[in-house]
Write a protein that holds these residues in place. Structure first.
Motif, short mmCIF file in Angstrom:
data_model
loop_
_atom_site.label_atom_id
_atom_site.label_comp_id
_atom_site.label_asym_id
_atom_site.label_seq_id
_atom_site.Cartn_x
_atom_site.Cartn_y
_atom_site.Cartn_z
N ALA A 106 28.32 -23.02 13.57
CA ALA A 106 28.03 -23.92 14.69
C ALA A 106 28.80 -23.41 15.91
O ALA A 106 29.98 -23.06 15.81
CB ALA A 106 28.48 -25.34 14.37
N ILE A 123 33.65 -21.27 18.30
CA ILE A 123 33.40 -21.88 16.99
C ILE A 123 34.53 -22.84 16.61
O ILE A 123 34.48 -23.49 15.57
CB ILE A 123 33.21 -20.81 15.88
N ASP A 162 40.91 -24.10 18.11
CA ASP A 162 41.99 -23.20 17.66
C ASP A 162 41.74 -22.88 16.19
O ASP A 162 40.78 -23.37 15.60
CB ASP A 162 43.38 -23.84 17.89
N ARG A 163 42.63 -22.08 15.58
CA ARG A 163 42.37 -21.58 14.23
C ARG A 163 42.51 -22.62 13.13
O ARG A 163 42.17 -22.37 11.98
CB ARG A 163 43.27 -20.36 13.95
N ASP A 175 41.24 -25.76 13.65
CA ASP A 175 40.25 -26.78 14.00
C ASP A 175 39.24 -27.00 12.87
O ASP A 175 38.67 -26.04 12.35
CB ASP A 175 39.51 -26.31 15.27
N ARG A 189 40.53 -17.60 4.23
CA ARG A 189 41.52 -18.58 3.79
C ARG A 189 41.80 -19.61 4.89
O ARG A 189 41.98 -20.80 4.63
CB ARG A 189 42.80 -17.82 3.40
N THR A 198 39.78 -20.77 7.28
CA THR A 198 38.67 -21.73 7.36
C THR A 198 38.75 -22.71 6.20
O THR A 198 38.63 -23.92 6.39
CB THR A 198 37.31 -21.00 7.37
N THR A 249 41.30 -13.80 0.70
CA THR A 249 42.71 -13.82 1.10
C THR A 249 43.35 -12.55 0.57
O THR A 249 42.95 -12.04 -0.48
CB THR A 249 43.44 -15.06 0.54
N LYS A 250 44.35 -12.05 1.26
CA LYS A 250 45.06 -10.85 0.79
C LYS A 250 45.99 -11.23 -0.36
O LYS A 250 46.48 -10.37 -1.08
CB LYS A 250 45.89 -10.24 1.93
N CYS A 282 30.49 -18.26 5.61
CA CYS A 282 30.82 -19.51 6.32
C CYS A 282 32.01 -19.39 7.26
O CYS A 282 32.58 -20.42 7.66
CB CYS A 282 31.07 -20.62 5.31
N SER A 321 37.09 -13.91 11.76
CA SER A 321 37.40 -12.60 11.18
C SER A 321 36.40 -12.26 10.07
O SER A 321 35.99 -11.11 9.92
CB SER A 321 38.83 -12.56 10.66
N GLN A 376 33.72 -9.11 10.05
CA GLN A 376 33.78 -8.05 9.02
C GLN A 376 32.47 -7.92 8.25
O GLN A 376 32.01 -6.81 8.00
CB GLN A 376 34.91 -8.35 8.04
#
Ligand SMILES: NC(=O)c1ccc[n+]([C@@H]2O[C@H](COP(=O)([O-])OP(=O)(O)OC[C@H]3O[C@@H](n4cnc5c(N)ncnc54)[C@H](OP(=O)(O)O)[C@@H]3O)[C@@H](O)[C@H]2O)c1
Length: 197
Positions: A11, A18, A21-22, A24, A52, A54, A71-72, A133, A137, A141
């Motif tokens: 969205a 989108i 902030d990260r 949100d 991770r 999101t 996730t790493k 989704c 990042s 990718q």
């Protein structure tokens, strides 16, 4: 073997953001019609891949969907989720993942596998469709790796002026318009686009 179809679902504000902030949570500013659309389309696919950050904006499994969290550090993510009572399974390089048998099940998986490897694993498992989704990042990718077939962009009649962009670096693809659908009478619409690499 049938190729796994991969689509980005997102969205967007009218000015291309989108999130504010990260951390949100998207459903704070998107319409209820978009939430319904997202739920329906991702349930149809059955498998949602997300970053991770999101996942942690809502921090719970998604009903009737398998969520694969990138996730790493899958082990730390697994331990964190266990504290909230959520069991997380790990996908590793040698994993035999019987995802098809789990379709429509509510599950969370975590992986640090490289994108190509993860995509191959999904294909080998016979997965027909995967919903990518976000966030920024992860969208970047998957698209840059040439792994996305389609985009579903919901445009919400909202502006932020600043925030998290759909992509976090330059991308080079061509898009072909497939169609669009009005989601409500308030200006929300979803656009479907095919990616041409
Ligand atoms: N409007 C929408 O439809 C929508 C949808 C989704 C998200 N969003 C928004 O997007 C924002 C979050 O996006 P974001 O870019 O900051 O974060 P993100 O893509 O959700 O997550 C980034 C994290 O994913 C992991 N990761 C990324 N690439 C990886 C790889 N190749 N291998 C393994 N792990 C990888 C890393 O986790 P670790 O740090 O654990 O290693 C990284 O810190 C939020 O504002 C959210 O609201 C909006």
């Amino acid at each position: 073997m049938q190729k796994t179809q991969t689509f980005i679902i997102v969205a967007l504000t009218l000015d291309g953001f989108i999130g504010r902030d990260r951390t949100d949570l998207s459903t704070r500013w998107t319409s209820k019609e978009d939430a319904t659309w997202f739920s329906q389309r991702t349930k149809e696919a059955g498998i949602c891949v997300m970053g991770r950050k999101t996942y942690q904006t809502f921090n719970r499994p998604l009903p009737e969907r398998i969520v694969i969290v990138q996730t790493k550090d899958p082990l730390t993510f697994k331990k964190q989720q266990l504290k909230s009572g959520v069991e997380v399974k790990l996908i590793q390089a040698d994993s035999q993942v019987d995802l098809l048998a789990k379709k429509s099940k509510t599950q969370v998986w975590a992986t640090s596998l490289e994108l190509d490897r993860l995509h191959q694993l999904l294909e080998d498992a016979g997965v027909k469709e995967v919903a990518v989704c976000g966030g920024s990042s992860i969208y970047t990718q998957w698209l840059s790796a040439g792994l996305v077939d389609e985009l579903y962009l919901t445009l919400e009649p909202v502006v932020f002026g600043a925030g998290v962009k759909l992509f976090n670096q330059a991308v080079k693809v061509k898009l072909e318009f497939v169609g669009e659908k009005k989601l409500n009478d308030k200006g929300t619409k979803v656009m479907r686009l095919r990616v041409k690499y």
